[in-house]
Design a protein around this motif. Structure first.
Motif, PDB file in Angstrom:
ATOM      1  N   ARG A  14       0.942  -1.289  -0.161  1.00  0.00           N
ATOM      2  CA  ARG A  14       0.164   0.048  -0.058  1.00  0.00           C
ATOM      3  C   ARG A  14       0.802   1.254  -0.052  1.00  0.00           C
ATOM      4  O   ARG A  14       0.603   2.244  -0.597  1.00  0.00           O
ATOM      5  CB  ARG A  14      -0.936  -0.173   1.254  1.00  0.00           C
ATOM      6  CG  ARG A  14      -1.899   1.222   1.145  1.00  0.00           C
ATOM      7  CD  ARG A  14      -2.884   1.126   2.351  1.00  0.00           C
ATOM      8  NE  ARG A  14      -3.760   0.186   1.950  1.00  0.00           N
ATOM      9  CZ  ARG A  14      -4.518  -0.726   2.764  1.00  0.00           C
ATOM     10  NH1 ARG A  14      -4.457  -0.372   4.161  1.00  0.00           N
ATOM     11  NH2 ARG A  14      -5.459  -1.310   2.380  1.00  0.00           N
ATOM     12  N   ALA A  15       2.070   1.251   0.797  1.00  0.00           N
ATOM     13  CA  ALA A  15       2.675   2.434   0.793  1.00  0.00           C
ATOM     14  C   ALA A  15       3.488   2.617  -0.515  1.00  0.00           C
ATOM     15  O   ALA A  15       3.520   3.591  -0.877  1.00  0.00           O
ATOM     16  CB  ALA A  15       4.008   2.314   1.965  1.00  0.00           C
ATOM     17  N   GLU A  18       1.013   4.161  -2.914  1.00  0.00           N
ATOM     18  CA  GLU A  18       0.933   5.771  -2.311  1.00  0.00           C
ATOM     19  C   GLU A  18       2.026   6.311  -2.787  1.00  0.00           C
ATOM     20  O   GLU A  18       1.893   7.680  -3.525  1.00  0.00           O
ATOM     21  CB  GLU A  18       0.702   5.780  -0.817  1.00  0.00           C
ATOM     22  CG  GLU A  18       0.453   7.154  -0.547  1.00  0.00           C
ATOM     23  CD  GLU A  18      -0.853   7.690  -0.778  1.00  0.00           C
ATOM     24  OE1 GLU A  18      -1.077   8.859  -0.740  1.00  0.00           O
ATOM     25  OE2 GLU A  18      -2.058   7.007  -1.016  1.00  0.00           O
ATOM     26  N   ASP A  21       1.805   7.110  -6.477  1.00  0.00           N
ATOM     27  CA  ASP A  21       0.601   7.977  -7.066  1.00  0.00           C
ATOM     28  C   ASP A  21       1.053   9.274  -6.516  1.00  0.00           C
ATOM     29  O   ASP A  21       0.796  10.191  -7.427  1.00  0.00           O
ATOM     30  CB  ASP A  21      -0.528   7.543  -5.934  1.00  0.00           C
ATOM     31  CG  ASP A  21      -1.277   6.206  -6.679  1.00  0.00           C
ATOM     32  OD1 ASP A  21      -0.894   6.136  -7.793  1.00  0.00           O
ATOM     33  OD2 ASP A  21      -2.031   5.703  -6.001  1.00  0.00           O
ATOM     34  N   CYS A  22       1.832   9.529  -5.447  1.00  0.00           N
ATOM     35  CA  CYS A  22       2.201  10.971  -5.095  1.00  0.00           C
ATOM     36  C   CYS A  22       3.272  11.546  -5.863  1.00  0.00           C
ATOM     37  O   CYS A  22       3.278  12.663  -6.146  1.00  0.00           O
ATOM     38  CB  CYS A  22       2.576  11.102  -3.299  1.00  0.00           C
ATOM     39  SG  CYS A  22       1.267  10.721  -2.347  1.00  0.00           S
ATOM     40  N   GLU A  57       2.916  15.073   0.802  1.00  0.00           N
ATOM     41  CA  GLU A  57       2.038  13.602   0.764  1.00  0.00           C
ATOM     42  C   GLU A  57       3.301  12.506   0.483  1.00  0.00           C
ATOM     43  O   GLU A  57       3.372  11.459   0.821  1.00  0.00           O
ATOM     44  CB  GLU A  57       1.008  13.726  -0.124  1.00  0.00           C
ATOM     45  CG  GLU A  57      -0.196  14.538   0.435  1.00  0.00           C
ATOM     46  CD  GLU A  57      -1.296  14.458  -0.682  1.00  0.00           C
ATOM     47  OE1 GLU A  57      -1.299  13.527  -1.449  1.00  0.00           O
ATOM     48  OE2 GLU A  57      -2.048  15.265  -0.574  1.00  0.00           O
ATOM     49  N   ALA A  61       4.406   9.340   2.430  1.00  0.00           N
ATOM     50  CA  ALA A  61       4.472   7.998   1.962  1.00  0.00           C
ATOM     51  C   ALA A  61       5.962   7.265   2.083  1.00  0.00           C
ATOM     52  O   ALA A  61       5.859   6.158   2.475  1.00  0.00           O
ATOM     53  CB  ALA A  61       4.207   7.949   0.581  1.00  0.00           C
TER      54      ALA A  61
END
Length: 114
Positions: A14-15, A18, A21-22, A57, A61
């Motif tokens: 998940r990290a 993220e 995405d960031c 963000e 992450a």
């Protein structure tokens, strides 16, 4: 006719998801700020303002990954994920465009290369 199916994303934590995405969101904002590609200051200003929170963000992450013991970045896997998410096109906006004229160094004819 249906569009071609995208390749699946590689397995990511998940990290890591993220982080990707960031990162790509920040790249999109940098592309909007790029003075070599922008047309107006207002769009760049808005993108620069949004970049501040996106950078936080992105930091969060990476901090989450580090706190969870995810100390290594698996570049090939993360690059594959970025390609699936159109990262090659998105990162192109951050670079300088090719020179308009026939001279690749950007100088006048006969000028030494830079």
């Amino acid at each position: 006719m249906l569009p071609p199916e995208l390749p699946p994303l590689p397995a990511l934590t998940r990290a890591e998801g993220e982080l990707i995405d960031c990162y790509l969101d920040a790249v999109d904002l940098l592309g909007r700020i790029n003075p070599a590609r922008a047309d107006h200051t207002y769009g760049g200003l808005r993108a620069a303002q949004a970049l501040v929170s996106k950078a936080l963000e992105l930091r969060d992450a990476l901090a989450t990954m580090h706190q969870r013991g995810e100390d290594e970045l698996h570049g090939a896997t993360l690059a594959q994920a970025m390609r699936v998410l159109d990262g090659e096109r998105r990162t192109t906006r951050v670079t300088l465009p090719a020179p308009a004229g026939p001279h690749r160094d950007g100088g006048p004819p006969g000028a030494p290369g830079r």
